[in-house]
Write a protein that holds these residues in place. Structure first.
Motif, PDB file in Angstrom:
ATOM      1  N   LEU A   1       0.822  -1.206   0.000  1.00  0.00           N
ATOM      2  CA  LEU A   1       0.000   0.000   0.000  1.00  0.00           C
ATOM      3  C   LEU A   1       0.857   1.257   0.000  1.00  0.00           C
ATOM      4  O   LEU A   1       0.582   2.216  -0.744  1.00  0.00           O
ATOM      5  CB  LEU A   1      -0.931  -0.004   1.214  1.00  0.00           C
ATOM      6  N   SER A   2       1.909   1.283   0.811  1.00  0.00           N
ATOM      7  CA  SER A   2       2.771   2.466   0.861  1.00  0.00           C
ATOM      8  C   SER A   2       3.469   2.686  -0.476  1.00  0.00           C
ATOM      9  O   SER A   2       3.571   3.819  -0.959  1.00  0.00           O
ATOM     10  CB  SER A   2       3.803   2.323   1.984  1.00  0.00           C
ATOM     11  N   THR A   3       3.924   1.606  -1.105  1.00  0.00           N
ATOM     12  CA  THR A   3       4.571   1.711  -2.411  1.00  0.00           C
ATOM     13  C   THR A   3       3.593   2.225  -3.460  1.00  0.00           C
ATOM     14  O   THR A   3       3.937   3.091  -4.280  1.00  0.00           O
ATOM     15  CB  THR A   3       5.127   0.343  -2.834  1.00  0.00           C
ATOM     16  N   ALA A   4       2.363   1.717  -3.436  1.00  0.00           N
ATOM     17  CA  ALA A   4       1.351   2.152  -4.403  1.00  0.00           C
ATOM     18  C   ALA A   4       0.980   3.616  -4.204  1.00  0.00           C
ATOM     19  O   ALA A   4       0.818   4.366  -5.178  1.00  0.00           O
ATOM     20  CB  ALA A   4       0.114   1.274  -4.278  1.00  0.00           C
ATOM     21  N   LEU A   5       0.851   4.046  -2.959  1.00  0.00           N
ATOM     22  CA  LEU A   5       0.494   5.438  -2.689  1.00  0.00           C
ATOM     23  C   LEU A   5       1.603   6.394  -3.124  1.00  0.00           C
ATOM     24  O   LEU A   5       1.327   7.462  -3.694  1.00  0.00           O
ATOM     25  CB  LEU A   5       0.200   5.619  -1.198  1.00  0.00           C
TER      26      LEU A   5
END
Length: 283
Positions: A122-126
């Motif tokens: 999720l952090s990478t996608a955001l």
């Protein structure tokens, strides 16, 4: 009186898992603020593709009606390339944490490994979506109108694409023994994924065997909905649509954008599952 030490139990349930994910996201955001040079250099690369590369190849094409140029057609591809490259660099934090020993500390903490994996994804996608937003803000320079619905569509599609690519990249990173191995493998995979995604040229104009190969590339189903959204808001002649926006076809039938988005989400779910499996095997 002493007792034998055993494995640390995972506690807390869904609320504790959600808190773990949020902590992971916050940590990656703070890390990126201290490494602002990398997102900035990626933004400059996007400008290079958008204005120099598309302008150079566009000058080789005949004059098209309605003022639609190659930069307009390439814009969704530039956004996607920004996402892919940003994800590949951000996911390297998994191997960096392993090299520094921080990953081991996270793995022995009383938290779910599935939450750790999803937090990384999720952090990478955001982060990748945030970088894509800066590119989307330049849409007007590519002849694309700043229609609120179109901008919202591009941002949402960027996040869906980033989620799938992030899940794949975290899976690769979790299976890599060190940062050098990860970058070697990711570089080997990135070029075919981008070249066969329709980012530089629509999948529908590829030779038959390459088009069939591209149908197995999840990123292709992220680029095409972006391109369809752009051309829905751009006034273009039928021959321009046929050249730049032919779509993706299965057995002669053009796929709807909503079906393509569902395929990308399915790929994101599959690679998230593989990432969780990888994290459960880490030690």
């Amino acid at each position: 009186m002493s007792t034998a030490a055993g494995p640390v139990a995972v506690t807390g349930g869904p609320v504790h898992a959600a808190r773990t994910v949020m902590v992971m996201v916050r940590r990656e955001m703070i890390r990126t603020l201290y490494e602002w040079g990398r997102p900035f250099s990626l933004f400059l690369q996007s400008l290079l593709w958008l204005f120099v590369v598309s302008g150079g190849f566009g000058s080789l094409l005949p004059d098209l009606p309605d003022g639609v140029g190659l930069d307009t057609a390439m814009f969704p591809g530039v956004v996607t390339m920004t996402i892919v490259i940003a994800v590949m660099y951000s996911a390297s934090s998994v191997t960096a944490d392993r090299d520094s020993g921080f990953l081991r500390e996270m793995l022995v903490a009383p938290v779910s490994r599935a939450a750790l994996a999803f937090g990384k994804i999720l952090s990478t996608a955001l982060l990748a979506t945030a970088q894509a937003v800066f590119v989307i803000a330049l849409a007007g320079f590519a002849g694309i109108p700043y229609h609120p619905l179109l901008m919202a569509q591009l941002v949402l599609l960027s996040f869906v694409c980033a989620l799938a690519v992030a899940a794949f990249a975290v899976t690769v990173a979790a299976g890599s023994t060190n940062t050098q191995t990860y970058f070697g493998v990711s570089q080997l995979l990135v070029m075919p994924l981008v070249m066969l995604s329709g980012a530089l040229f629509p999948v529908g104009v590829l030779p038959g065997w390459l088009e069939r190969l591209a149908l197995y590339n999840p990123i292709a189903y992220a680029v095409d909905p972006m391109r369809q959204a752009v051309f829905d808001r751009v006034s273009a002649a039928p021959e321009v649509h046929a050249l730049f926006n032919p779509g993706i076809h299965w057995s002669g039938h053009r796929l709807d954008a909503s079906a393509e988005v569902l395929l990308v989400l399915a790929a994101a779910a599959f690679f998230t599952w593989t990432a969780v499996l990888r994290f459960r095997r880490l030690s």
